[in-house]
Structures are given as structure tokens and as C-alpha cells.
Scaffold this motif. Sequence first.
Motif, PDB file in Angstrom:
ATOM      1  N   ASN A 229       0.683  -1.156  -0.091  1.00 23.61           N
ATOM      2  CA  ASN A 229      -0.197   0.226   0.044  1.00 23.61           C
ATOM      3  C   ASN A 229       1.024   1.403  -0.009  1.00 23.61           C
ATOM      4  O   ASN A 229       1.657   1.564   0.950  1.00 23.61           O
ATOM      5  N   ILE A 230       1.037   1.931  -1.145  1.00 27.10           N
ATOM      6  CA  ILE A 230       1.810   3.156  -1.150  1.00 27.10           C
ATOM      7  C   ILE A 230       1.198   3.963  -2.174  1.00 27.10           C
ATOM      8  O   ILE A 230       0.392   3.842  -3.223  1.00 27.10           O
ATOM      9  N   ASP A 231       1.383   5.401  -2.032  1.00 26.65           N
ATOM     10  CA  ASP A 231       1.040   6.346  -2.978  1.00 26.65           C
ATOM     11  C   ASP A 231      -0.352   6.282  -3.423  1.00 26.65           C
ATOM     12  O   ASP A 231      -0.774   6.369  -4.385  1.00 26.65           O
ATOM     13  N   HIS A 232      -1.354   5.963  -2.294  1.00 26.60           N
ATOM     14  CA  HIS A 232      -2.885   5.984  -2.614  1.00 26.60           C
ATOM     15  C   HIS A 232      -3.295   4.845  -3.403  1.00 26.60           C
ATOM     16  O   HIS A 232      -4.301   4.742  -4.265  1.00 26.60           O
ATOM     17  N   GLN A 233      -2.435   3.869  -3.512  1.00 27.27           N
ATOM     18  CA  GLN A 233      -2.598   2.617  -4.198  1.00 27.27           C
ATOM     19  C   GLN A 233      -2.502   1.213  -3.570  1.00 27.27           C
ATOM     20  O   GLN A 233      -1.526   1.313  -2.577  1.00 27.27           O
ATOM     21  N   GLN A 234      -3.125   0.419  -3.720  1.00 33.81           N
ATOM     22  CA  GLN A 234      -2.816  -0.887  -3.341  1.00 33.81           C
ATOM     23  C   GLN A 234      -2.335  -2.112  -4.164  1.00 33.81           C
ATOM     24  O   GLN A 234      -3.059  -2.171  -5.303  1.00 33.81           O
TER      25      GLN A 234
END
Length: 333
Positions: free
Chosen positions: A255-260
Motif C-alpha cells: 500500500n503506497i502512494d494511494h494505491q494498493q
Amino acid sequence: MTVKLAIIGAGIMGSDHAAIFANELAESKVVLICDTDLAKARALAENCGIQDTTDDPEQAIARNDVDAVVIASPDFTHAEYCMHCLDQQKPVLCEKPLSPSSSECLSVLNAEMKTGRQWVQLGFMRRYDQSYIEMQAALKSGTIGEALMMHNFHRNVETPSTGFTEAMAITNSAPHEFDIARHVLETDFTTITAFQAERSDGNIAPVIMVLETANNQLVTIEINNNAAYGYDVRGELVGASGSVSLSAPQYSQLNIDHQQLSRYASDWRPRYASAYREQNRAFIEFVQTGKFPELAADCWDGYCAAIAAEAGVEALRTCSKVNITMIDNPKSE
Ligand code: ISE
């Protein structure tokens, strides 16, 4: 008894099998690597600490210190090498397909039947994959009602750089689906139609097949050998009162940069690692006991997959629905 093995073919699958037997299955020992390209055989042998190499498959199979054989050479050699194993009465784990030609599959089946017992275990490893095992269990227990449709998606990142022809989408990749659908549904196919998309970049384009079964179910298969993004196999069995879909093992998500994000492997080996291990374990038991493994595919299954593939190639060529006409199973006579 430690089972002494010769592996024929030092490519991707020969290397994978060598590593599984050497590192994960204590009751086996790979004593010989054979490849018609001796340098390749030597490189693999060195990598796995195996002493002996040869470029002569027939001699490898005949050697006294070889109890059983693993065939992982190119598809067109499988039937011939299986015949040598039958001549020597040695158990063999043969990578799929048994042959791209159904008549060659029948020759191997007939030669095996003449010996009075089974020797050839065919490497349709998906039968040992937990997700297909659970799919079949959901059907057998009545949980999803009667089976109506099975959808299959099989995507590779890209075709191998050499030797992969248009037809091999159906004769090399799709046999996995032909086999697993017959196995899960416990039936045979009656017809096949096939369609192919177009790509402007010259790469082999996706093929979609629709098969009918003897129990009036529908099986769809998408083969996309140049999917680019990752190795991806999906599937769903749709019953009258529920469905069961495959879920590939996945141990983490990022989970990083508003992404999964979840990852795809670049080929099939990680996805089917435990299936290969269980299949190969069953093979060692087969060599030790002489009892053909309950889950494994045999020469008859190889013939059934090849005849579906031949009909599929014909269906694509003629843009028509082609009957899949099989001989009666001689094993049940
Ligand atoms: C390949 O040819 C295989 O044999 C693998 O088992 C399969 O998973 C892969 O997708 C095929 O392309």
C-alpha cells in the motif's frame, strides 16, 4: 529406496524439476542430466551438484543406475522418449503435452498397454494445485449445484523468443485447460469453436475457445501468450446455485502512494510451485510402489488433450465448430 533419476531436457522445466528433486524431495536423487545441447546439460548439472551429463537420451534412459526418467525436452520429442522408457520398463514423468499429435499419443498408450501396467505419468500439474482441488470439491459436495460453465484464462507475459508458433497457443498452452476442465468436470468434450483477435505488432494474438461437453456444459478458454503484464491464470466454475473461482496464492499487498499493489510473477513456476512439488512427490511414490497416482494424468488424458487441441487448431483455421471425436477408451474395455 532412493529413486535415481535422469532428467532429459535442461531448459526451464528441466531445471525446475532438477531443483525440486534435489532440494525438496529427499527420497530422490538426480544422477544424470541429458540435453542434446551438452553445454546446457553441463551448466544445469553443475548448478545442482549433479555429476553426470550426456547428450544421448536413449542411452540416458537405458542406464542401469537410472530407476526413472523425467522428460522436459521440447514437445515434439516427448512421445519418442516415452517409447524408450516403455522399452526399458522405466517409470516416466513426462511434461505436457504427451505429444501435439493425437495419433502419437495413441501409439504411446498402446505400447504402454502391451506391457500390462502403467509407466507414464503426465505432467498436468494443475491437478495438484489446491485451488483446482477446492474447485472440484465444491462441485462434488453439491455446494454449487450442477456444473453449467467453466471459464478459464491463461496469460503469459510473452512467448519464448524462439520456436513458439501460432498453433502452440492451442497445442502447447491450452492443453492445461483441456485437461483440468475434463478433470474437474469429469466429462469429455464434444465440440470446439475458436476465435483469434488481431494484433498490429506481429505478436501472437489471444485465442478464445468455446467447448461443449458430453454433459452439455460450456467451457471457455482464453489463451493470451503475450499479455505483457504478468503470468495470470484465472478460472471460475459456475454451478446452478453458486460458483467457485480460483484465487492465486498471494502473501502480501503493498500500500503506497494511494494505491494498493499486488504483484504478478513473470512465469508459471511460482504460481504452481506447490503443485509441481506435490506432483513430483506423487511420481516418486509411483516409482517406489508401482501404484499409479490417483490424481495424476496418464496417456489416455494426454490423448484427450491432444485431440481437443487438434480440433481447436482446425476450428480456428476453418472458422467453424469442429466435433471432437475420440476413440473409446481402450483402458475401460
Ligand atoms: C507453458 O508452456 C507451460 O508449459 C506452463 O506449464 C504453463 O503454465 C505456461 O503458461 C505455458 O505457456
